[in-house]
Design a protein around this motif. Structure first.
Motif, PDB file in Angstrom:
ATOM      1  N   TYR A 241       0.826  -1.198   0.000  1.00 41.95           N
ATOM      2  CA  TYR A 241       0.000   0.000   0.000  1.00 41.95           C
ATOM      3  C   TYR A 241       0.865   1.255   0.000  1.00 41.95           C
ATOM      4  O   TYR A 241       0.599   2.206  -0.742  1.00 41.95           O
ATOM      5  CB  TYR A 241      -0.922  -0.011   1.216  1.00 41.95           C
ATOM      6  N   GLY A 242       1.912   1.249   0.827  1.00 44.22           N
ATOM      7  CA  GLY A 242       2.800   2.402   0.895  1.00 44.22           C
ATOM      8  C   GLY A 242       3.468   2.688  -0.435  1.00 44.22           C
ATOM      9  O   GLY A 242       3.588   3.842  -0.854  1.00 44.22           O
TER      10      GLY A 242
ATOM     11  N   THR B 166       2.756   6.069  -2.768  1.00 49.36           N
ATOM     12  CA  THR B 166       3.826   7.023  -3.037  1.00 49.36           C
ATOM     13  C   THR B 166       4.468   6.841  -4.398  1.00 49.36           C
ATOM     14  O   THR B 166       5.131   7.746  -4.898  1.00 49.36           O
ATOM     15  CB  THR B 166       4.947   6.903  -1.982  1.00 49.36           C
ATOM     16  N   GLY B 167       4.301   5.651  -5.012  1.00 51.34           N
ATOM     17  CA  GLY B 167       4.955   5.382  -6.289  1.00 51.34           C
ATOM     18  C   GLY B 167       6.424   5.046  -6.162  1.00 51.34           C
ATOM     19  O   GLY B 167       7.143   5.015  -7.149  1.00 51.34           O
TER      20      GLY B 167
ATOM     21  N   GLN C 299       9.284   2.464  -3.845  1.00 51.14           N
ATOM     22  CA  GLN C 299       9.549   1.498  -2.789  1.00 51.14           C
ATOM     23  C   GLN C 299      10.260   2.156  -1.620  1.00 51.14           C
ATOM     24  O   GLN C 299       9.945   1.919  -0.458  1.00 51.14           O
ATOM     25  CB  GLN C 299      10.391   0.338  -3.320  1.00 51.14           C
ATOM     26  N   THR C 300      11.216   3.023  -1.921  1.00 48.33           N
ATOM     27  CA  THR C 300      11.967   3.691  -0.862  1.00 48.33           C
ATOM     28  C   THR C 300      11.064   4.560   0.000  1.00 48.33           C
ATOM     29  O   THR C 300      11.104   4.496   1.236  1.00 48.33           O
ATOM     30  CB  THR C 300      13.088   4.566  -1.465  1.00 48.33           C
ATOM     31  N   GLU C 301      10.235   5.380  -0.657  1.00 50.11           N
ATOM     32  CA  GLU C 301       9.339   6.263   0.089  1.00 50.11           C
ATOM     33  C   GLU C 301       8.274   5.469   0.840  1.00 50.11           C
ATOM     34  O   GLU C 301       7.952   5.763   1.994  1.00 50.11           O
ATOM     35  CB  GLU C 301       8.675   7.259  -0.866  1.00 50.11           C
ATOM     36  N   GLY C 302       7.706   4.465   0.178  1.00 53.50           N
ATOM     37  CA  GLY C 302       6.686   3.658   0.832  1.00 53.50           C
ATOM     38  C   GLY C 302       7.220   2.972   2.072  1.00 53.50           C
ATOM     39  O   GLY C 302       6.590   2.988   3.134  1.00 53.50           O
TER      40      GLY C 302
ATOM     41  N   THR D  69       6.355  -2.812  -7.164  1.00 54.89           N
ATOM     42  CA  THR D  69       5.543  -1.733  -6.616  1.00 54.89           C
ATOM     43  C   THR D  69       4.069  -2.079  -6.715  1.00 54.89           C
ATOM     44  O   THR D  69       3.282  -1.777  -5.820  1.00 54.89           O
ATOM     45  CB  THR D  69       5.826  -0.425  -7.376  1.00 54.89           C
ATOM     46  N   PHE D  70       3.684  -2.751  -7.812  1.00 56.98           N
ATOM     47  CA  PHE D  70       2.276  -3.070  -8.023  1.00 56.98           C
ATOM     48  C   PHE D  70       2.100  -4.583  -8.150  1.00 56.98           C
ATOM     49  O   PHE D  70       2.748  -5.227  -8.968  1.00 56.98           O
ATOM     50  CB  PHE D  70       1.759  -2.354  -9.273  1.00 56.98           C
TER      51      PHE D  70
END
Length: 266
Positions: free
Chosen positions: A17-18, A22-23, A25-28, A236-237
């Motif tokens: 979900y994160g 955010t689009g 992996q690092t930010e999520g 990511t998805f």
């Protein structure tokens, strides 16, 4: 059972979900880490009157929302950074609509649970989801390669893709066929199953394609835990089989939402 033990099974899906939100992996993962740190530092504040999964996502939502309050900086879409691209598009899409879409269509929360998580009434959720799909679809168009060896599933995916206004460049059932189709007619999005007809791997097919050019990828699998391991890189998805049509639509919209090559509908 300790709180940590109760939350552990839900962490791979919170990371999913994160990343979708955010689009990146690092930010999520950064937001997931901040969520866990908040729970560890103040366990007494963790929601105790709801299911642990709801409490986990509620804590995540609070941290994510607080980090985006009064943030009106939206870099132009010329940037190659997915988060910058997303921010540019977020300036034209209500954030609550996107969250409602992801929570219901991708994470599988009920309308009531999603309303609790983003702090709106139940009646607002359906409207928010509809608005998100409509607005995102208007912003993005793509040519899509489908890698799927089950004919019925492939046909269903093709229909979903075309209903969203996108074009299907081809349907591949093996790794070699997928790579050949991608090289022959470069797609703007790849939808890939993992286990293919000749026992080859959709993961390997995607790796081969990505070695040639960058393209957003959505994996489809009956075993999401095999990909949501916490090790890099993670997709990511990711869509879990059996899937709902709304889930595929949400994933396609989100993947293209963060992709700089997708163009506004004309």
């Amino acid at each position: 059972m300790s709180l940590g033990q109760q939350l552990a099974p839900h962490l791979p899906f919170l990371r999913r979900y994160g990343r979708a939100l955010t689009g990146s992996q690092t930010e999520g993962d950064r937001y997931v880490r901040a969520t866990l740190e908040a729970i560890v530092s103040a366990p007494e504040e963790f929601p105790k009157d709801v299911d642990p999964r709801l409490g986990l996502y509620r804590t995540f939502q609070a941290i994510w929302s607080s980090a985006h309050i009064d943030d009106d900086r939206f870099p132009g879409e010329a940037s190659s950074d997915p988060e910058a691209i997303a921010r540019a598009r977020l300036s034209r899409i209500a954030p609550l609509s996107r969250q409602a879409l992801l929570l219901t269509a991708m994470e599988g929360f009920t309308v009531e649970d999603a309303a609790y998580l983003i702090d709106v009434s139940d009646d607002e959720i359906d409207t928010l989801v509809s608005d998100a799909l409509s607005e995102i679809e208007q912003q993005t168009r793509a040519r899509v390669l489908v890698i799927e060896d089950e004919p019925i599933i492939a046909m269903d995916i093709e229909t979903i893709v075309r209903d969203l206004g996108h074009e299907v460049t081809g349907v591949a059932v093996t790794r070699d066929e997928a790579v050949a189709l991608a090289m022959e007619d470069r797609p703007g999005l790849v939808l890939a199953d993992i286990q293919l007809a000749d026992d080859s791997s959709g993961i390997d097919a995607v790796k081969d394609i990505l070695a040639q050019f960058n393209v957003p990828v959505i994996f489809i699998t009956a075993f999401p835990e095999r990909l949501l391991t916490g090790e890099r890189p993670e997709p990511t998805f990711l869509i879990t089989k059996p899937f709902q049509r709304s889930t595929v639509k949400a994933a396609i919209s989100q993947a293209l939402f963060f992709d700089q090559s997708s163009v506004p509908a004309g």
